[in-house]
Design a protein around this motif. Structure first.
Motif, PDB file in Angstrom:
ATOM      1  N   LEU A 178      12.841  29.144  36.721  1.00 25.64           N
ATOM      2  CA  LEU A 178      13.151  30.546  36.966  1.00 25.64           C
ATOM      3  C   LEU A 178      12.551  31.389  35.856  1.00 25.64           C
ATOM      4  CD1 LEU A 178      14.684  32.866  38.373  1.00 25.64           C
ATOM      5  CD2 LEU A 178      16.653  32.301  36.928  1.00 25.64           C
ATOM      6  N   ASN A 179      11.655  32.306  36.230  1.00 22.14           N
ATOM      7  CA  ASN A 179      11.093  33.271  35.299  1.00 22.14           C
ATOM      8  C   ASN A 179      11.577  34.657  35.710  1.00 22.14           C
ATOM      9  OD1 ASN A 179       8.997  31.648  33.638  1.00 22.14           O
ATOM     10  ND2 ASN A 179       8.600  31.053  35.756  1.00 22.14           N
ATOM     11  N   LEU A 180      12.242  35.355  34.791  1.00 17.66           N
ATOM     12  CA  LEU A 180      12.849  36.631  35.137  1.00 17.66           C
ATOM     13  C   LEU A 180      12.677  37.614  33.996  1.00 17.66           C
ATOM     14  CD1 LEU A 180      16.244  37.101  36.908  1.00 17.66           C
ATOM     15  CD2 LEU A 180      15.690  38.462  34.894  1.00 17.66           C
ATOM     16  N   ASN A 181      12.193  38.798  34.326  1.00 16.67           N
ATOM     17  CA  ASN A 181      12.015  39.857  33.341  1.00 16.67           C
ATOM     18  C   ASN A 181      12.505  41.170  33.932  1.00 16.67           C
ATOM     19  OD1 ASN A 181      10.246  38.716  30.959  1.00 16.67           O
ATOM     20  ND2 ASN A 181       9.353  37.902  32.851  1.00 16.67           N
ATOM     21  N   GLY A 182      13.140  41.981  33.089  1.00 15.15           N
ATOM     22  CA  GLY A 182      13.616  43.269  33.562  1.00 15.15           C
ATOM     23  C   GLY A 182      14.875  43.670  32.829  1.00 15.15           C
ATOM     24  N   ALA A 183      15.766  44.346  33.544  1.00 10.21           N
ATOM     25  CA  ALA A 183      16.994  44.833  32.924  1.00 10.21           C
ATOM     26  C   ALA A 183      18.068  45.011  33.985  1.00 10.21           C
ATOM     27  CB  ALA A 183      16.744  46.162  32.203  1.00 10.21           C
ATOM     28  N   VAL A 184      19.328  44.964  33.530  1.00  6.74           N
ATOM     29  CA  VAL A 184      20.464  45.254  34.403  1.00  6.74           C
ATOM     30  C   VAL A 184      21.293  46.363  33.757  1.00  6.74           C
ATOM     31  CG1 VAL A 184      20.587  42.960  35.427  1.00  6.74           C
ATOM     32  CG2 VAL A 184      21.863  43.432  33.330  1.00  6.74           C
ATOM     33  N   ASP A 185      21.930  47.159  34.599  1.00  5.33           N
ATOM     34  CA  ASP A 185      22.807  48.237  34.149  1.00  5.33           C
ATOM     35  C   ASP A 185      24.130  48.158  34.907  1.00  5.33           C
ATOM     36  OD1 ASP A 185      21.129  50.153  32.324  1.00  5.33           O
ATOM     37  OD2 ASP A 185      19.794  49.628  33.988  1.00  5.33           O
ATOM     38  N   LYS A 186      25.197  48.627  34.257  1.00  2.53           N
ATOM     39  CA  LYS A 186      26.529  48.595  34.849  1.00  2.53           C
ATOM     40  C   LYS A 186      26.861  47.190  35.353  1.00  2.53           C
ATOM     41  CE  LYS A 186      26.450  53.458  36.207  1.00  2.53           C
ATOM     42  NZ  LYS A 186      26.568  54.424  37.334  1.00  2.53           N
ATOM     43  N   PHE A 187      26.584  46.214  34.497  1.00  4.72           N
ATOM     44  CA  PHE A 187      26.789  44.799  34.813  1.00  4.72           C
ATOM     45  C   PHE A 187      28.272  44.462  34.730  1.00  4.72           C
ATOM     46  CE2 PHE A 187      27.331  40.418  33.474  1.00  4.72           C
ATOM     47  CZ  PHE A 187      26.459  39.712  34.273  1.00  4.72           C
ATOM     48  N   ARG A 188      28.774  43.738  35.736  1.00  4.88           N
ATOM     49  CA  ARG A 188      30.182  43.336  35.784  1.00  4.88           C
ATOM     50  C   ARG A 188      30.266  41.904  36.315  1.00  4.88           C
ATOM     51  NH1 ARG A 188      35.252  46.152  36.441  1.00  4.88           N
ATOM     52  NH2 ARG A 188      36.771  44.907  37.599  1.00  4.88           N
ATOM     53  N   LEU A 189      30.759  40.998  35.470  1.00 11.86           N
ATOM     54  CA  LEU A 189      30.915  39.589  35.837  1.00 11.86           C
ATOM     55  C   LEU A 189      32.405  39.291  35.964  1.00 11.86           C
ATOM     56  CD1 LEU A 189      29.802  36.672  36.159  1.00 11.86           C
ATOM     57  CD2 LEU A 189      29.985  36.453  33.681  1.00 11.86           C
ATOM     58  N   THR A 190      32.847  38.854  37.120  1.00  3.84           N
ATOM     59  CA  THR A 190      34.254  38.539  37.347  1.00  3.84           C
ATOM     60  C   THR A 190      34.421  37.066  37.704  1.00  3.84           C
ATOM     61  OG1 THR A 190      34.118  39.125  39.694  1.00  3.84           O
ATOM     62  CG2 THR A 190      34.731  40.877  38.166  1.00  3.84           C
ATOM     63  N   GLY A 191      35.622  36.544  37.469  1.00  2.00           N
ATOM     64  CA  GLY A 191      35.952  35.188  37.890  1.00  2.00           C
ATOM     65  C   GLY A 191      35.947  34.146  36.800  1.00  2.00           C
ATOM     66  N   LEU A 192      35.612  34.509  35.552  1.00  2.00           N
ATOM     67  CA  LEU A 192      35.610  33.512  34.485  1.00  2.00           C
ATOM     68  C   LEU A 192      37.003  32.977  34.191  1.00  2.00           C
ATOM     69  CD1 LEU A 192      33.055  34.965  31.886  1.00  2.00           C
ATOM     70  CD2 LEU A 192      32.723  33.074  33.488  1.00  2.00           C
ATOM     71  N   ASN A 193      38.031  33.737  34.559  1.00  2.00           N
ATOM     72  CA  ASN A 193      39.409  33.266  34.357  1.00  2.00           C
ATOM     73  C   ASN A 193      40.032  32.719  35.642  1.00  2.00           C
ATOM     74  OD1 ASN A 193      39.472  35.785  35.565  1.00  2.00           O
ATOM     75  ND2 ASN A 193      41.401  36.380  34.590  1.00  2.00           N
ATOM     76  N   PHE A 213      35.602  26.387  38.911  1.00  2.00           N
ATOM     77  CA  PHE A 213      35.587  27.844  38.978  1.00  2.00           C
ATOM     78  C   PHE A 213      35.427  28.230  40.444  1.00  2.00           C
ATOM     79  CE2 PHE A 213      34.491  26.930  34.660  1.00  2.00           C
ATOM     80  CZ  PHE A 213      35.015  27.983  33.918  1.00  2.00           C
ATOM     81  N   TYR A 214      36.408  28.966  40.962  1.00  2.00           N
ATOM     82  CA  TYR A 214      36.455  29.184  42.406  1.00  2.00           C
ATOM     83  C   TYR A 214      35.529  30.290  42.894  1.00  2.00           C
ATOM     84  CZ  TYR A 214      40.378  26.006  42.417  1.00  2.00           C
ATOM     85  OH  TYR A 214      41.157  24.888  42.268  1.00  2.00           O
ATOM     86  N   ASN A 215      35.370  31.341  42.123  1.00  2.00           N
ATOM     87  CA  ASN A 215      34.538  32.445  42.602  1.00  2.00           C
ATOM     88  C   ASN A 215      34.074  33.280  41.416  1.00  2.00           C
ATOM     89  OD1 ASN A 215      33.241  34.439  44.013  1.00  2.00           O
ATOM     90  ND2 ASN A 215      35.052  35.246  45.016  1.00  2.00           N
ATOM     91  N   ILE A 216      32.869  33.017  40.946  1.00  2.00           N
ATOM     92  CA  ILE A 216      32.267  33.812  39.880  1.00  2.00           C
ATOM     93  C   ILE A 216      31.255  34.742  40.521  1.00  2.00           C
ATOM     94  CG2 ILE A 216      30.822  33.768  37.823  1.00  2.00           C
ATOM     95  CD1 ILE A 216      32.043  31.127  37.072  1.00  2.00           C
ATOM     96  N   SER A 217      31.417  36.037  40.309  1.00  2.00           N
ATOM     97  CA  SER A 217      30.528  36.990  40.976  1.00  2.00           C
ATOM     98  C   SER A 217      29.986  38.010  39.990  1.00  2.00           C
ATOM     99  CB  SER A 217      31.254  37.704  42.120  1.00  2.00           C
ATOM    100  OG  SER A 217      32.300  38.511  41.627  1.00  2.00           O
ATOM    101  N   VAL A 218      28.795  38.499  40.300  1.00  2.00           N
ATOM    102  CA  VAL A 218      28.118  39.509  39.499  1.00  2.00           C
ATOM    103  C   VAL A 218      27.866  40.722  40.378  1.00  2.00           C
ATOM    104  CG1 VAL A 218      25.960  40.124  38.337  1.00  2.00           C
ATOM    105  CG2 VAL A 218      27.005  37.889  37.928  1.00  2.00           C
ATOM    106  N   ASP A 219      28.195  41.882  39.843  1.00  2.00           N
ATOM    107  CA  ASP A 219      27.877  43.143  40.513  1.00  2.00           C
ATOM    108  C   ASP A 219      27.140  44.018  39.504  1.00  2.00           C
ATOM    109  OD1 ASP A 219      28.750  44.849  43.093  1.00  2.00           O
ATOM    110  OD2 ASP A 219      28.676  46.154  41.329  1.00  2.00           O
ATOM    111  N   THR A 220      25.946  44.493  39.857  1.00  2.00           N
ATOM    112  CA  THR A 220      25.139  45.210  38.881  1.00  2.00           C
ATOM    113  C   THR A 220      24.062  46.045  39.558  1.00  2.00           C
ATOM    114  OG1 THR A 220      23.828  44.916  36.853  1.00  2.00           O
ATOM    115  CG2 THR A 220      23.446  43.350  38.632  1.00  2.00           C
ATOM    116  N   MET A 221      23.514  46.975  38.803  1.00  2.00           N
ATOM    117  CA  MET A 221      22.269  47.632  39.165  1.00  2.00           C
ATOM    118  C   MET A 221      21.156  46.893  38.434  1.00  2.00           C
ATOM    119  SD  MET A 221      23.329  49.959  41.225  1.00  2.00           S
ATOM    120  CE  MET A 221      21.801  50.897  41.441  1.00  2.00           C
TER     121      MET A 221
END
Length: 259
Positions: free
Chosen positions: A72-87, A109-117
């Motif tokens: 996986l090669n990935l370049n760029g940026a994310v904004d308003k990043f929110r990661l849920t489910g670590l607990n 871990f049952y449901n780890i999700s990312v919501d971001t721009m």
């Protein structure tokens, strides 16, 4: 990486406590479980004394990305990043051998999700399949039923009060991946097809590269964790995460902050 650091510290710390009979592996294992469950309860507040922000959810206003890992090669940026489910996890297995300074563990871990721009360029190569992604917009990405298991080997210096990780073998398997990333090749049917393809590629990437993931995690994580551990004694860390005080600990009450 910060969550891996604190989890590893607590595994090693709970397994090294002197007041527990080192021959009673069930008692030690139970102590480790209690410590990690306490950690889970505190994740919404984080551990600011040792630089750990709130982890449930984990929020970042802006983050530059430059990733090259397992095809996986990935370049760029994310904004308003929110990661849920670590607990949102279960301790499925915990076996401690204090004499051998070894911990065998399994988490679900049952449901780890990312919501971001996002605004990225990415290329994913796996099993002869290449997925090229160039886009910007809103993204939601979730990993469900992720199993993480392995063996942690550690040493504890009674004189200095410091821990050191001697080895960390981690295996992973994910049950399902859901991808809803807008802006990949436009909208509509093509975008949905690309998301389906990406979900399949990520699941294949993780579930067919266990050995490579183990090698990379140990090579990357252990030096970072030991560098962190070298700055503190066990007493410092336990006090910072709320485990060193007397009496009943106040429950975590995270601040409510609007996105």
């Amino acid at each position: 990486m910060k969550s891996l650091i604190i989890l590893t510290v607590l595994l090693a710390f709970a397994a090294s406590q002197k007041e527990i009979n080192p021959l009673d592996e069930r008692s030690i294992s139970s102590a480790v479980v209690e410590v990690i469950e306490g950690l889970r309860d505190e994740m919404p507040c984080g551990f600011p004394a040792i630089g750990i922000p709130p982890l449930a959810p984990l929020k970042l206003n802006h983050k530059e990305l430059n990733i090259n890992f397992l095809g996986l090669n990935l370049n760029g940026a994310v904004d308003k990043f929110r990661l849920t489910g670590l607990n949102d996890f279960e301790i499925a297995e915990m076996k401690v051998n204090a004499l051998a300074s070894k911990v065998i563990f399994r988490f679900i871990f049952y449901n780890i999700s990312v919501d971001t721009m996002y605004d990225i360029q990415a290329r994913l190569r796996q099993a002869g399949l290449t997925v090229n992604l160039i886009g910007a917009g809103h993204a939601n990405f979730a990993v469900k039923d992720m199993h993480i298991w392995g063996v942690l080997k550690y040493s504890f210096n009674l004189i200095s009060g410091k821990l050191k990780i001697k080895g960390l073998e981690i295996r992973t398997h994910i049950g399902d991946v859901e991808s809803d990333i807008q802006g990949i090749l436009g909208t509509g049917l093509i975008n949905r097809k690309m998301n389906a393809l990406l979900s399949e590629a990520v699941e294949l990437l993780v579930n067919t590269n266990e050995d490579m993931i183990t090698e990379n995690v140990e090579a990357l994580a252990v030096p970072i964790i030991n560098s962190f551990l070298d700055k503190f004694t066990v007493g410092d860390i336990v006090g910072a995460i709320g485990g060193g005080g007397e009496g009943e600990k106040e429950p975590c009450k995270p601040e409510e902050v609007e996105n």
